[in-house]
Design a protein around this motif. Structure first.
Motif, PDB file in Angstrom:
ATOM      1  N   SER A  93      -3.605  -4.295   6.355  1.00 46.95           N
ATOM      2  CA  SER A  93      -3.001  -4.404   5.019  1.00 46.95           C
ATOM      3  C   SER A  93      -3.885  -3.736   3.968  1.00 46.95           C
ATOM      4  CB  SER A  93      -2.825  -5.901   4.723  1.00 46.95           C
ATOM      5  OG  SER A  93      -2.726  -6.126   3.358  1.00 46.95           O
ATOM      6  N   VAL A 113      -0.346  -8.362   1.474  1.00 39.81           N
ATOM      7  CA  VAL A 113      -0.057  -9.690   2.033  1.00 39.81           C
ATOM      8  C   VAL A 113      -0.549 -10.749   1.057  1.00 39.81           C
ATOM      9  CG1 VAL A 113      -0.425 -11.248   3.990  1.00 39.81           C
ATOM     10  CG2 VAL A 113      -0.343  -8.791   4.392  1.00 39.81           C
ATOM     11  N   VAL A 167       0.995  -2.065   2.571  1.00 43.69           N
ATOM     12  CA  VAL A 167       1.349  -3.476   2.756  1.00 43.69           C
ATOM     13  C   VAL A 167       0.421  -4.357   1.938  1.00 43.69           C
ATOM     14  CG1 VAL A 167       1.549  -5.376   4.421  1.00 43.69           C
ATOM     15  CG2 VAL A 167       2.237  -3.069   5.089  1.00 43.69           C
ATOM     16  N   GLY A 176      -3.703  -9.965   7.359  1.00 47.07           N
ATOM     17  CA  GLY A 176      -4.060  -8.738   6.627  1.00 47.07           C
ATOM     18  C   GLY A 176      -4.967  -7.843   7.448  1.00 47.07           C
TER      19      GLY A 176
END
Ligand code: ATP
Length: 319
Positions: free
Chosen positions: A186, A219, A217, A181
Motif C-alpha cells: 500500500s 488502507v 492503494v 498495508g
C-alpha cells in the motif's frame, strides 16, 4: 474440579471453533465433563448450557464463526445478572469456565471469577487489540481475507489507473491495516497509531500519481476517516480517479488459517491445563514462541506497543 464450560463472546473470529474443540478434547483428557454455553454471557444467564460430546465438536475445526454462537449482552455488567449466571453454573457443579473473546469478554470473566467461578480467558478477535498476546485467534485469517480482497482491487485499479481507498476493521487497533498495508504494498496507511492527517494522505497519493503509477492503494482503519470525503478530495486535488471500498464483515468469516488453528488449539490446551491445576483468573497469551498467562486485571491494563519498525517499512518500501 470435575465440570468445566466454554463460551464464545463478543465479535466472532475464525479459529473459535478450533478453540472450542480443543477445550472439549483436552477437557476429556483431564477427566472433565465439558459444557458448552450458547450465545456468550447471554446464554449463561438464560441457562442455555448443554453437555458437549466428541461428536458435537467433530468436523468443526475448519469452519469459520462459532458453533456456540456469540452475543453482545450489555446487561451482563450488572452484578445481579452475573449472579444468575453463577447460579446456573453452580447448579451443574461447574467450577471452571473458558471464555473466548476480546477485552470486553475478559471483563465479564473477571467479574465471574470474583463471584467464585474459575475463569480462563483466550483472546479471540480479528482485531489483534489485546496487549497480553502477540496475536489473537482470528487475526491472521482476517488479514489474509483483507489482503486477498485488496489484491483484487489492485487488479482493477491498475487496469483503470485508479486510486483505491480501502477501509479495514480493527476497532481501535491498526494492526489489520498495518499488516495488510505491508502485504499489498500500500502507498499509504492510516491507523489509530499513525493518526489521520488528510493533507498528508492526499500528498502521498499525489507523489504516487506524479510518478505515473497506474494504481495507488490507501488502507485505513475503520472509524477514523470519512473515506468518501477523502476520495473526493483526492480526485479534486490530484486528478486521480479514486474509489472507496469498505471490506466490512467479510473479514470476520471464512475458514481459519493454519496459524489460527494451531494458535487456538494450543491456547485452549494451555487454558484447560491451568484449570486442571485449579488455577483460574488468567488470560492466556502468545509471547514469541511461548504461551504465558497473566492475571485478568493485569492483562486488561497492559498497553499494546506499536511496532515502529513495521510502520517504517511501509514508508521505505513505497517511496
Ligand atoms: P471484540 O473485540 O470482538 O469486540 P469483546 O469481547 O471486546 O470482543 P464486547 O462487546 O466489548 O466484545 O464484550 C462482549 C461481552 O462481554 C459484552 O456484550 C458483555 O456481555 C460482556 N462485558 C463487556 N464489558 C463488561 C464489563 N465491564 N463487565 C462485565 N461484562 C462485560
Amino acid at each position: 474440579m470435575k465440570n468445566i464450560a466454554v463460551l464464545t463472546s463478543g465479535g466472532d473470529a475464525p479459529g473459535m471453533n478450533m478453540a472450542i474443540r480443543a477445550v472439549v478434547r483436552s477437557g476429556f483428557h483431564h477427566g472433565f465433563n465439558v459444557y458448552g454455553v450458547y450465545n456468550g454471557f447471554k446464554g449463561l444467564v438464560e441457562d442455555d448450557i448443554k453437555k458437549m460430546t466428541r461428536e458435537t465438536v467433530s468436523r468443526i475445526l475448519n469452519r469459520g464463526g462459532t458453533i456456540l454462537g456469540s452475543a453482545r449482552y450489555e446487561a451482563f455488567k450488572q452484578v445481579e445478572v452475573q449472579q444468575r449466571a453463577v447460579e446456573n453454573l453452580k447448579r451443574r457443579n461447574i467450577d471452571g469456565l473458558i471464555v473466548i473473546g476480546g477485552d470486553g469478554s475478559f471483563r465479564g470473566a473477571r467479574d465471574l471469577h470474583t463471584l467464585g467461578i474459575q475463569c480462563i480467558c483466550l483472546p479471540g478477535t480479528i482485531d489483534n487489540d489485546i496487549a497480553s498476546t502477540d496475536y489473537t485467534i482470528g487475526f491472521f485469517t482476517a488479514l489474509n481475507t483483507a489482503v486477498e480482497s485488496i489484491d483484487k482491487l489492485r487488479d482493477t485499479s491498475f487496469s483503470h489507473q485508479r486510486c483505491s481507498v480501502v477501509e479495514v476493521m480493527g476497532r481501535h487497533c491498526g494492526d489489520l491495516a498495518l499488516y495488510a498495508g505491508i502485504s499489498v504494498g500500500s502507498e499509504f496507511i492510516v491507523t489509530p497509531e499513525t493518526g489521520y492527517n488528510k493533507q498528508q494522505t492526499i500528498d502521498a497519493v499525489k507523489t504516487s500519481y506524479q510518478r505515473n503509477k497506474r494504481h495507488t492503494v490507501v488502507v485505513v482503519t475503520e472509524h477514523m476517516v470519512d473515506i468518501n470525503d477523502l476520495a473526493k478530495s483526492i480526485q479534486e486535488e490530484v486528478g486521480y480517479e479514486t474509489r472507496t471500498t469498505v471490506l466490512g464483515h467479510v473479514q470476520r468469516g471464512g475458514t481459519p488459517s493454519a496459524f489460527d488453528r494451531v494458535l487456538a488449539a494450543e491456547m485452549a490446551e494451555y487454558g484447560v491445563e491451568l484449570l486442571s491445576r485449579g488455577i483460574g483468573g488468567r488470560v492466556v497469551g502468545l509471547r514469541g514462541m511461548d504461551y504465558k498467562d497473566y492475571g485478568i486485571d493485569e492483562a486488561l491494563t497492559m498497553k499494546k506497543t506499536i511496532s515502529r519498525k513495521r510502520y517504517g517499512i511501509v514508508g521505505r518500501l513505497v517511496h
